[in-house]
Design a protein around this motif. Structure first.
Motif, short mmCIF file in Angstrom:
data_model
loop_
_atom_site.label_atom_id
_atom_site.label_comp_id
_atom_site.label_asym_id
_atom_site.label_seq_id
_atom_site.Cartn_x
_atom_site.Cartn_y
_atom_site.Cartn_z
N GLY A 58 -1.70 -2.20 7.80
CA GLY A 58 -0.28 -1.91 7.60
C GLY A 58 0.61 -2.81 8.46
O GLY A 58 0.12 -3.57 9.31
N CYS B 140 1.71 -4.53 3.36
CA CYS B 140 0.42 -4.53 4.04
C CYS B 140 -0.24 -5.89 3.86
O CYS B 140 0.23 -6.74 3.11
N SER C 226 -1.89 -0.87 11.77
CA SER C 226 -2.82 0.26 11.60
C SER C 226 -3.79 -0.04 10.46
O SER C 226 -3.43 -0.71 9.49
N SER C 227 -5.01 0.44 10.58
CA SER C 227 -6.02 0.22 9.55
C SER C 227 -5.87 1.30 8.47
O SER C 227 -6.10 2.48 8.72
N LEU C 228 -5.46 0.88 7.28
CA LEU C 228 -5.26 1.80 6.17
C LEU C 228 -6.52 1.98 5.32
O LEU C 228 -6.68 3.01 4.67
N TRP D 131 0.87 -1.17 0.00
CA TRP D 131 0.00 0.00 0.00
C TRP D 131 0.90 1.23 0.00
O TRP D 131 1.67 1.43 0.93
#
Length: 222
Positions: free
Chosen positions: A117, A83, A121-123, A78
């Motif tokens: 990620g 990711c 973390s939520s991308l 990403w």
């Protein structure tokens, strides 16, 4: 003397008549048998037709059918960084069911799509439903048919071949029990843009885009 000859002749004539009657009776019986066999032969169902009739049974509707659960993780990138793309199906009991021509009902699905990620973390996170795609079907009749009879069959991630960069998602709608080459495919961009994929595109058994063969080639499932 004459009476004796007459009696002998009469007896012989009677014997011949009795033999002829027997022969005639047997001939009549044989003819009747042949006619019966002919009638049976005319009414007989060809073997292949009979086998088809025996094998083709209109299915009786059963309990609503649910698609097998999907829960997969795909290693990707990403914006150049590693990711994980997570795709999970959810049986949508709250959505209207679809029904085939025999009255069999099918439960629709929604798909939870997330990109996580390397630091967890939520991308990207979206929930995809059939209703988001039906309005983008170009043909109005097909749009109506798929709106009533199709389910959201699958969602897959399209990655760049060399870099594994996430390009977009591919969502497919399908009328249950239809052939695989009757899927309708849509590109779902991470920006939220939706585009119906060209009708020439086919899909493989995983619901992912597959190239269309040249005219002199035969396309097979991957």
């Amino acid at each position: 003397m004459n009476s004796g000859r007459f009696f002998c002749r009469f007896t012989f004539f009677s014997y011949l008549c009795s033999q002829n009657m027997k022969q005639t009776r047997w001939i009549l019986v044989a003819c009747a048998g042949i006619m019966m066999l002919g009638a049976c032969k005319e009414k007989a169902v060809p073997k292949d037709t009979a086998e088809y009739a025996d094998s083709y049974v209109i299915p009786k509707p059963g309990d609503p059918i649910k698609m097998a659960a999907v829960n997969k993780e795909i290693q990707a990138r990403w914006n150049g960084e590693p990711c994980v793309v997570k795709i999970r199906s959810i049986v949508a009991d709250s959505l209207p069911m679809v029904e085939n021509e025999y009255g069999q009902k099918y439960v629709d699905n929604v798909f939870d799509v997330q990109v996580v990620g390397a630091d967890q973390s939520s991308l990207f996170h979206r929930t995809l439903r059939k209703s988001q795609f039906v309005g983008f079907i170009k043909d109005s009749k097909v749009q109506s048919d798929y709106g009533k009879k199709a389910i959201l069959k699958s969602v897959s991630a399209e990655l760049a071949e060399n870099t594994k960069e996430l390009r977009y998602f591919v969502a497919s709608l399908q009328v249950p029990e239809a052939a695989e080459d009757e899927y309708l495919l849509f590109k779902y961009a991470t920006s939220g843009d939706i585009e119906q994929v060209d009708e020439d595109i086919r899909v493989n058994w995983q619901g992912q885009p597959a190239p269309v063969p040249e005219d002199d080639e035969e396309w097979t499932e991957e």
